[in-house]
Design a protein around this motif. Sequence first.
Motif, PDB file in Angstrom:
ATOM      1  N   GLN A  90       0.825  -1.208   0.000  1.00 46.45           N
ATOM      2  CA  GLN A  90       0.000   0.000   0.000  1.00 46.45           C
ATOM      3  C   GLN A  90       0.858   1.257   0.000  1.00 46.45           C
ATOM      4  O   GLN A  90       0.452   2.297   0.499  1.00 46.45           O
ATOM      5  CB  GLN A  90      -0.927  -0.002   1.212  1.00 46.45           C
ATOM      6  N   GLY A  91       2.066   1.160  -0.539  1.00 44.99           N
ATOM      7  CA  GLY A  91       2.946   2.319  -0.586  1.00 44.99           C
ATOM      8  C   GLY A  91       3.687   2.559   0.712  1.00 44.99           C
ATOM      9  O   GLY A  91       4.294   3.605   0.886  1.00 44.99           O
ATOM     10  N   ASP A  92       3.657   1.598   1.624  1.00 36.72           N
ATOM     11  CA  ASP A  92       4.328   1.787   2.910  1.00 36.72           C
ATOM     12  C   ASP A  92       5.265   0.625   3.216  1.00 36.72           C
ATOM     13  O   ASP A  92       5.352   0.162   4.340  1.00 36.72           O
ATOM     14  CB  ASP A  92       3.299   1.923   4.033  1.00 36.72           C
ATOM     15  N   GLY A  93       5.987   0.180   2.196  1.00 37.45           N
ATOM     16  CA  GLY A  93       6.855  -0.974   2.358  1.00 37.45           C
ATOM     17  C   GLY A  93       7.951  -0.772   3.393  1.00 37.45           C
ATOM     18  O   GLY A  93       8.459   0.335   3.575  1.00 37.45           O
ATOM     19  N   VAL A  94       8.303  -1.841   4.067  1.00 38.38           N
ATOM     20  CA  VAL A  94       9.318  -1.787   5.115  1.00 38.38           C
ATOM     21  C   VAL A  94      10.672  -1.418   4.519  1.00 38.38           C
ATOM     22  O   VAL A  94      11.383  -0.569   5.059  1.00 38.38           O
ATOM     23  CB  VAL A  94       9.404  -3.146   5.852  1.00 38.38           C
ATOM     24  N   LEU A  95      11.052  -2.056   3.415  1.00 37.62           N
ATOM     25  CA  LEU A  95      12.355  -1.762   2.817  1.00 37.62           C
ATOM     26  C   LEU A  95      12.405  -0.326   2.314  1.00 37.62           C
ATOM     27  O   LEU A  95      13.436   0.348   2.427  1.00 37.62           O
ATOM     28  CB  LEU A  95      12.660  -2.733   1.681  1.00 37.62           C
ATOM     29  N   ARG A  96      11.319   0.154   1.785  1.00 35.47           N
ATOM     30  CA  ARG A  96      11.256   1.541   1.313  1.00 35.47           C
ATOM     31  C   ARG A  96      11.477   2.513   2.473  1.00 35.47           C
ATOM     32  O   ARG A  96      12.132   3.539   2.332  1.00 35.47           O
ATOM     33  CB  ARG A  96       9.891   1.793   0.672  1.00 35.47           C
ATOM     34  N   ARG A  97      10.903   2.194   3.623  1.00 30.72           N
ATOM     35  CA  ARG A  97      11.023   3.045   4.800  1.00 30.72           C
ATOM     36  C   ARG A  97      12.403   2.961   5.424  1.00 30.72           C
ATOM     37  O   ARG A  97      12.952   3.952   5.893  1.00 30.72           O
ATOM     38  CB  ARG A  97       9.983   2.590   5.832  1.00 30.72           C
ATOM     39  N   ARG A  98      12.976   1.758   5.476  1.00 30.47           N
ATOM     40  CA  ARG A  98      14.211   1.542   6.218  1.00 30.47           C
ATOM     41  C   ARG A  98      15.477   1.821   5.422  1.00 30.47           C
ATOM     42  O   ARG A  98      16.513   2.153   6.006  1.00 30.47           O
ATOM     43  CB  ARG A  98      14.252   0.100   6.735  1.00 30.47           C
ATOM     44  N   ALA A  99      15.452   1.660   4.098  1.00 33.84           N
ATOM     45  CA  ALA A  99      16.672   1.825   3.298  1.00 33.84           C
ATOM     46  C   ALA A  99      17.344   3.187   3.511  1.00 33.84           C
ATOM     47  O   ALA A  99      18.562   3.238   3.686  1.00 33.84           O
ATOM     48  CB  ALA A  99      16.381   1.575   1.823  1.00 33.84           C
ATOM     49  N   PRO A 100      16.611   4.317   3.523  1.00 34.66           N
ATOM     50  CA  PRO A 100      17.299   5.589   3.774  1.00 34.66           C
ATOM     51  C   PRO A 100      17.989   5.632   5.139  1.00 34.66           C
ATOM     52  O   PRO A 100      19.071   6.205   5.262  1.00 34.66           O
ATOM     53  CB  PRO A 100      16.172   6.627   3.693  1.00 34.66           C
ATOM     54  N   GLU A 101      17.389   5.002   6.147  1.00 36.83           N
ATOM     55  CA  GLU A 101      18.031   4.947   7.464  1.00 36.83           C
ATOM     56  C   GLU A 101      19.335   4.156   7.384  1.00 36.83           C
ATOM     57  O   GLU A 101      20.342   4.555   7.951  1.00 36.83           O
ATOM     58  CB  GLU A 101      17.103   4.277   8.485  1.00 36.83           C
ATOM     59  N   TRP A 102      19.308   3.026   6.693  1.00 38.73           N
ATOM     60  CA  TRP A 102      20.504   2.202   6.568  1.00 38.73           C
ATOM     61  C   TRP A 102      21.605   2.962   5.833  1.00 38.73           C
ATOM     62  O   TRP A 102      22.776   2.845   6.177  1.00 38.73           O
ATOM     63  CB  TRP A 102      20.198   0.910   5.830  1.00 38.73           C
ATOM     64  N   LEU A 103      21.206   3.722   4.815  1.00 44.19           N
ATOM     65  CA  LEU A 103      22.202   4.457   4.021  1.00 44.19           C
ATOM     66  C   LEU A 103      22.855   5.582   4.812  1.00 44.19           C
ATOM     67  O   LEU A 103      23.940   6.032   4.469  1.00 44.19           O
ATOM     68  CB  LEU A 103      21.543   5.020   2.759  1.00 44.19           C
ATOM     69  N   ALA A 104      22.205   6.043   5.864  1.00 38.65           N
ATOM     70  CA  ALA A 104      22.733   7.147   6.655  1.00 38.65           C
ATOM     71  C   ALA A 104      23.515   6.679   7.883  1.00 38.65           C
ATOM     72  O   ALA A 104      24.034   7.510   8.618  1.00 38.65           O
ATOM     73  CB  ALA A 104      21.583   8.046   7.091  1.00 38.65           C
ATOM     74  N   GLU A 105      23.615   5.391   8.095  1.00 39.10           N
ATOM     75  CA  GLU A 105      24.315   4.887   9.276  1.00 39.10           C
ATOM     76  C   GLU A 105      25.811   5.183   9.197  1.00 39.10           C
ATOM     77  O   GLU A 105      26.377   5.270   8.100  1.00 39.10           O
ATOM     78  CB  GLU A 105      24.067   3.385   9.425  1.00 39.10           C
ATOM     79  N   PRO A 106      26.449   5.345  10.341  1.00 37.36           N
ATOM     80  CA  PRO A 106      27.858   5.732  10.382  1.00 37.36           C
ATOM     81  C   PRO A 106      28.811   4.808   9.618  1.00 37.36           C
ATOM     82  O   PRO A 106      29.775   5.279   9.031  1.00 37.36           O
ATOM     83  CB  PRO A 106      28.189   5.718  11.880  1.00 37.36           C
ATOM     84  N   HIS A 107      28.539   3.501   9.594  1.00 30.80           N
ATOM     85  CA  HIS A 107      29.484   2.608   8.914  1.00 30.80           C
ATOM     86  C   HIS A 107      29.486   2.804   7.397  1.00 30.80           C
ATOM     87  O   HIS A 107      30.397   2.340   6.723  1.00 30.80           O
ATOM     88  CB  HIS A 107      29.228   1.147   9.291  1.00 30.80           C
ATOM     89  N   LEU A 108      28.489   3.489   6.843  1.00 30.63           N
ATOM     90  CA  LEU A 108      28.477   3.795   5.405  1.00 30.63           C
ATOM     91  C   LEU A 108      28.828   5.254   5.118  1.00 30.63           C
ATOM     92  O   LEU A 108      28.730   5.693   3.980  1.00 30.63           O
ATOM     93  CB  LEU A 108      27.104   3.460   4.808  1.00 30.63           C
ATOM     94  N   SER A 109      29.242   5.990   6.138  1.00 28.94           N
ATOM     95  CA  SER A 109      29.522   7.420   5.929  1.00 28.94           C
ATOM     96  C   SER A 109      30.694   7.644   4.984  1.00 28.94           C
ATOM     97  O   SER A 109      30.773   8.686   4.330  1.00 28.94           O
ATOM     98  CB  SER A 109      29.776   8.116   7.266  1.00 28.94           C
ATOM     99  N   ALA A 110      31.616   6.701   4.865  1.00 28.96           N
ATOM    100  CA  ALA A 110      32.747   6.844   3.947  1.00 28.96           C
ATOM    101  C   ALA A 110      32.366   6.449   2.524  1.00 28.96           C
ATOM    102  O   ALA A 110      33.160   6.623   1.598  1.00 28.96           O
ATOM    103  CB  ALA A 110      33.914   5.988   4.418  1.00 28.96           C
ATOM    104  N   VAL A 111      31.153   5.922   2.342  1.00 22.57           N
ATOM    105  CA  VAL A 111      30.718   5.443   1.030  1.00 22.57           C
ATOM    106  C   VAL A 111      29.634   6.334   0.433  1.00 22.57           C
ATOM    107  O   VAL A 111      29.708   6.733  -0.734  1.00 22.57           O
ATOM    108  CB  VAL A 111      30.203   3.987   1.138  1.00 22.57           C
ATOM    109  N   VAL A 112      28.613   6.674   1.222  1.00 24.96           N
ATOM    110  CA  VAL A 112      27.425   7.371   0.717  1.00 24.96           C
ATOM    111  C   VAL A 112      27.595   8.884   0.838  1.00 24.96           C
ATOM    112  O   VAL A 112      27.842   9.406   1.918  1.00 24.96           O
ATOM    113  CB  VAL A 112      26.164   6.915   1.485  1.00 24.96           C
ATOM    114  N   ALA A 113      27.438   9.575  -0.304  1.00 28.12           N
ATOM    115  CA  ALA A 113      27.524  11.041  -0.311  1.00 28.12           C
ATOM    116  C   ALA A 113      26.144  11.669  -0.194  1.00 28.12           C
ATOM    117  O   ALA A 113      25.993  12.758   0.346  1.00 28.12           O
ATOM    118  CB  ALA A 113      28.202  11.528  -1.589  1.00 28.12           C
ATOM    119  N   GLY A 114      25.113  11.010  -0.698  1.00 30.14           N
ATOM    120  CA  GLY A 114      23.761  11.551  -0.646  1.00 30.14           C
ATOM    121  C   GLY A 114      22.755  10.553  -1.173  1.00 30.14           C
ATOM    122  O   GLY A 114      23.105   9.607  -1.883  1.00 30.14           O
TER     123      GLY A 114
END
Length: 161
Positions: free
Chosen positions: A113-137
Amino acid sequence: MKRELKDDERHLWAHVAQTVHPLGAHRAPGAALPPPPREPPAAPPPTAHHWAPKPLEPGRFRRLARGRDTHPPRLDLHGMTQDEARAALTRFLVKTQAEGDRAAVVITGRGVQGDGVLRRRAPEWLAEPHLSAVVAGVGEAHRRHGGEGALYVALKRRSPR
């Protein structure tokens, strides 16, 4: 056009109507008051950190959306559990950055219904400290690349070794 109630439906309704009591003002004399609602705890219980991703630079978003950057690598998370998706996402981004790519598309799907768990959680995972050296935005993908069911992930330049 309404249909007539069947006998069993009429019997059930009569039973419900007899057992219903009005709220508040029509309480029987001497009846005990309901217990007051419990107060919520002073502080919410500790939960996992909710990180917020850095927004994608407008120029980079335009290049990705218009297809001016070469076809960025894609990762499709459909059908994965949260743990599988998180591990796959981390492996994919580290590998993609090591190969010299500067952007990637992560397909999360929108959910039922447009509220998928992976859709909601992926941005949080991308912002975690262990990916800070990889993800720019991070930014929502253009409609032709998946729209709300996909993310553009800008990657930092790999560090020289």
